[in-house]
Design an enzyme around this catalytic site. Structure first.
Site, PDB file in Angstrom:
ATOM      1  CE1 TYR A  35      -2.989  -3.271   1.094  1.00 19.03           C
ATOM      2  CE2 TYR A  35      -4.118  -1.660  -0.267  1.00 19.03           C
ATOM      3  CZ  TYR A  35      -4.033  -2.936   0.248  1.00 19.03           C
ATOM      4  OH  TYR A  35      -4.982  -3.870  -0.066  1.00 19.03           O
ATOM      5  CB  CYS A  73      -2.158   6.082  16.557  1.00 19.15           C
ATOM      6  SG  CYS A  73      -3.748   6.938  16.401  1.00 19.15           S
ATOM      7  N   GLY A 128     -16.058   0.998 -16.104  1.00 21.00           N
ATOM      8  CA  GLY A 128     -14.675   0.594 -15.843  1.00 21.00           C
ATOM      9  C   GLY A 128     -14.487  -0.455 -14.777  1.00 21.00           C
ATOM     10  CG  HIS A 153     -13.778  -1.871  -2.547  1.00 22.36           C
ATOM     11  ND1 HIS A 153     -13.562  -2.366  -3.812  1.00 22.36           N
ATOM     12  CD2 HIS A 153     -14.883  -2.502  -2.103  1.00 22.36           C
ATOM     13  CE1 HIS A 153     -14.469  -3.279  -4.100  1.00 22.36           C
ATOM     14  NE2 HIS A 153     -15.304  -3.360  -3.090  1.00 22.36           N
ATOM     15  NE  ARG A 181      -3.194  -0.092  -5.097  1.00 27.11           N
ATOM     16  CZ  ARG A 181      -4.428  -0.518  -4.786  1.00 27.11           C
ATOM     17  NH1 ARG A 181      -4.596  -1.420  -3.832  1.00 27.11           N
ATOM     18  NH2 ARG A 181      -5.483  -0.036  -5.425  1.00 27.11           N
TER      19      ARG A 181
END
Ligand code: APR
Length: 233
Positions: A55, A137, A177, A110, A58
């Site tokens: 991730y 965090c 798409g 998602h 991405r």
């Protein structure tokens, strides 16, 4: 006759011409890495560093100025702003291109690459940098409990009640798409068939093509602006 209430479903194909890889096309993401290794809760429990790396790569694309909304995203944003009836854009994509194009009436079912969630305090926050197994965090300070704000296989998509209400009310459903391989999104057309007009805009016939009344095949950057102009014309 003009429709009143519209639901638009988009998938990775609408972002392909912005330079983002799809999942199941040739050279798609799932031809390079296995879903079981990076896109399930079990994968994250087994090897969080590997999932973070997938991730992070991405998420880095969100910071790439060469990757921007294309004519299809922009046309949907114009429709979103100008359509007088109800309209809900439901995207399966986790990139931020619909939001950056200006779409507001929207659900990212998602999840979103540009957000992260803390497993200790559940806080969801905007985040475009890399995540690691040591990242603290920002809300509660707990280290090593941050995960991508992404719905993995086997997890419940976001805002399904809102999506269900929009599907119940729509008289036009347009799928753009997406290969129609992943549920529940792939089942939306069957939910509305018979009481809503159904249209597929895709580079090629999807797995669900037979369930659509009408299909137009070609690149989204040509088909979507034409579709929107026809509605707003
Ligand atoms: N214009 C229009 N459609 C295109 C274009 C384009 N330029 N390029 C590709 N497509 C189409 C392909 O023909 C294909 O049908 O987009 C579709 C992409 O399908 P997938 O790669 O399967 O992506 P998607 O349908 O969005 O996947 C759904 O699967 O892995 C999960 O969570 C992931 O949200 C994703 C979900």
């Amino acid at each position: 006759m003009k429709p009143r209430n519209i639901v638009i479903l988009t998938g990775a194909g609408i972002s392909a011409e912005s330079g983002l890889a799809t999942f199941r096309d040739k050279d798609g993401l799932w031809s390079k890495v296995r879903i079981e290794d990076v896109a399930t809760p079990e994968a994250f429990a087994r090897d969080p560093a590997r999932v973070h790396a997938f991730y992070n790569a991405r998420r880095a694309q969100l910071r790439d100025p060469a990757i921007a909304p294309n004519a299809a995203h922009l046309a949907l944003a114009e429709l979103n702003a100008r359509w007088p009836g109800e309209l809900l854009l439901v995207t399966q994509n986790v990139d931020d291109l619909h939001a950056r194009a200006g779409s507001r009436r929207m659900v990212a079912m998602h999840g979103e690459l540009a957000k992260v969630r803390c497993l200790a305090c559940e806080a969801v926050q905007a985040w475009t940098d890399d995540l690691s197994t040591a990242t603290p965090c920002p809300a509660c300070g707990t280290a090593g409990r941050m995960r991508p704000y992404i719905v993995w296989f086997g997890e419940m998509p976001m805002q399904m009640e809102r999506i269900g209400a929009a599907l119940d009310a729509c008289d036009l459903f347009v799928s753009i798409g997406t290969s129609g391989n992943v549920y529940p999104a792939a089942g939306f057309v069957a939910e509305v068939a018979g009481r809503a007009r159904t249209l597929e805009l895709n580079l090629e016939p999807s797995a669900g093509r037979s369930r659509f009344e009408e299909a137009r095949h070609g690149p989204a950057t040509r088909l979507v602006p034409e579709f929107v102009a026809g509605l707003l014309g």
